[in-house]
Design a protein around this motif. Structure first.
Motif, PDB file in Angstrom:
ATOM      1  N   VAL A  14       0.846  -1.191   0.000  1.00  0.00           N
ATOM      2  CA  VAL A  14       0.000   0.000   0.000  1.00  0.00           C
ATOM      3  C   VAL A  14       0.888   1.249   0.000  1.00  0.00           C
ATOM      4  CG1 VAL A  14      -1.966  -1.145   1.121  1.00  0.00           C
ATOM      5  CG2 VAL A  14      -0.194  -0.048   2.518  1.00  0.00           C
ATOM      6  N   GLU A  15       0.276   2.393  -0.267  1.00  0.00           N
ATOM      7  CA  GLU A  15       1.050   3.631  -0.384  1.00  0.00           C
ATOM      8  C   GLU A  15       1.834   3.974   0.873  1.00  0.00           C
ATOM      9  OE1 GLU A  15      -0.687   7.068  -2.262  1.00  0.00           O
ATOM     10  OE2 GLU A  15      -1.605   5.820  -3.821  1.00  0.00           O
ATOM     11  N   SER A  16       1.343   3.599   2.037  1.00  0.00           N
ATOM     12  CA  SER A  16       2.092   3.909   3.260  1.00  0.00           C
ATOM     13  C   SER A  16       3.395   3.107   3.357  1.00  0.00           C
ATOM     14  CB  SER A  16       1.224   3.680   4.496  1.00  0.00           C
ATOM     15  OG  SER A  16       0.827   2.330   4.584  1.00  0.00           O
ATOM     16  N   ASP A  17       3.576   2.102   2.499  1.00  0.00           N
ATOM     17  CA  ASP A  17       4.820   1.322   2.448  1.00  0.00           C
ATOM     18  C   ASP A  17       5.879   1.973   1.568  1.00  0.00           C
ATOM     19  OD1 ASP A  17       3.560  -0.768   3.897  1.00  0.00           O
ATOM     20  OD2 ASP A  17       2.828  -1.667   2.029  1.00  0.00           O
ATOM     21  N   LEU A  18       5.507   3.009   0.846  1.00  0.00           N
ATOM     22  CA  LEU A  18       6.358   3.518  -0.223  1.00  0.00           C
ATOM     23  C   LEU A  18       7.757   3.918   0.242  1.00  0.00           C
ATOM     24  CD1 LEU A  18       6.459   4.034  -3.212  1.00  0.00           C
ATOM     25  CD2 LEU A  18       5.533   6.310  -2.810  1.00  0.00           C
ATOM     26  N   GLU A  44       8.404   9.791  -4.042  1.00  0.00           N
ATOM     27  CA  GLU A  44       7.477  10.402  -4.997  1.00  0.00           C
ATOM     28  C   GLU A  44       7.731   9.884  -6.410  1.00  0.00           C
ATOM     29  OE1 GLU A  44       9.390  12.183  -2.757  1.00  0.00           O
ATOM     30  OE2 GLU A  44       7.717  12.445  -1.357  1.00  0.00           O
ATOM     31  N   GLN A  65       6.387  -8.286   6.073  1.00  0.00           N
ATOM     32  CA  GLN A  65       6.626  -7.421   7.230  1.00  0.00           C
ATOM     33  C   GLN A  65       6.929  -8.267   8.452  1.00  0.00           C
ATOM     34  OE1 GLN A  65       3.030  -5.148   7.593  1.00  0.00           O
ATOM     35  NE2 GLN A  65       1.879  -6.811   8.516  1.00  0.00           N
ATOM     36  N   ASP A  72       4.778   0.584  17.790  1.00  0.00           N
ATOM     37  CA  ASP A  72       4.110   1.488  16.861  1.00  0.00           C
ATOM     38  C   ASP A  72       3.984   2.899  17.422  1.00  0.00           C
ATOM     39  OD1 ASP A  72       3.042   2.051  14.414  1.00  0.00           O
ATOM     40  OD2 ASP A  72       1.015   1.422  14.937  1.00  0.00           O
ATOM     41  N   GLY A  75       4.292   5.385  14.743  1.00  0.00           N
ATOM     42  CA  GLY A  75       3.297   5.303  13.678  1.00  0.00           C
ATOM     43  C   GLY A  75       3.776   4.557  12.457  1.00  0.00           C
ATOM     44  N   ALA A  76       4.991   4.009  12.493  1.00  0.00           N
ATOM     45  CA  ALA A  76       5.547   3.339  11.322  1.00  0.00           C
ATOM     46  C   ALA A  76       4.980   1.939  11.129  1.00  0.00           C
ATOM     47  CB  ALA A  76       7.069   3.257  11.431  1.00  0.00           C
ATOM     48  N   GLY A  77       4.528   1.294  12.184  1.00  0.00           N
ATOM     49  CA  GLY A  77       3.983  -0.052  12.065  1.00  0.00           C
ATOM     50  C   GLY A  77       5.082  -1.075  11.915  1.00  0.00           C
TER      51      GLY A  77
END
Length: 184
Positions: A14-18, A44, A65, A72, A75-77
């Motif tokens: 997902v985008e949060s993994d970018l 980007e 992962q 957490d 917030g990085a998970g």
């Protein structure tokens, strides 16, 4: 698409993994000839690549992962250990039943079975797709990648010699092929 009760889980990217995915890839850009990109990317710049791999269909992005000891508070998970993709083999329509696959692991996650876990999940996800062949180009030498692909049923079909120049030398790329879908 996660494996229950394990320390490593595989899921759709997902985008949060970018940022994490870009960091992993950039290691290989800067330090190895395993990719022929020569300039590191920003997250980007990698966004169109990520978006070209939807949650379903023949072009997938799966991430592994580490779910142990997740703190957490930032917030990085869970930490991303690697990723596998299936992408368009060539842009022409007649190639639509073929994909090019790849797997990249964080430098400290190699040799731990993460690549095997990712490819297992990727080929399971692709099993229901209208696909005939998977291809992998492996810059040489890279015995660990050759062994991984051979474990998954890939066979060597040819080598492009001196096809890429990086770090002031030329590199060969061995091409491997795997049959997908029902045998005919």
């Amino acid at each position: 698409m996660t494996q229950p009760n394990t320390e490593v889980q595989v899921r759709t990217g997902v985008e949060s993994d970018l940022a994490a995915l870009t960091d992993i890839y950039n290691h290989y850009v800067r330090e190895t000839a395993l990719t022929f990109d020569v300039v590191p990317f920003t997250p980007e710049q990698r966004l169109p690549w990520l978006r070209s791999h939807p949650e379903d269909g023949p072009h997938r992005l799966l991430v592994a992962q580490d779910v142990r000891n997740v703190d957490d508070t930032d917030g990085a998970g869970p930490r991303i250990l690697g990723y596998a993709t299936s992408s368009a083999f060539r842009p022409k329509a007649a190639y639509s039943t073929s994909v090019e696959v790849s797997v990249y692991c964080a430098p400290d996650a190699t040799g731990r079975g993460v690549g095997t876990l990712l490819y297992s999940a990727l080929f399971e996800a692709l099993a229901g797709e209208d696909l005939r062949r998977a291809y992998a180009g492996i810059a040489q030498p890279n015995e660990s990648s050759v062994r991984l692909h051979e474990r998954f049923g890939f066979g060597h079909i040819g080598t492009y010699t001196d096809v890429g120049r990086k770090f002031d030398r030329y590199w060969d790329v061995a091409w491997y092929e795997k049959h997908l879908g029902p045998q005919t």
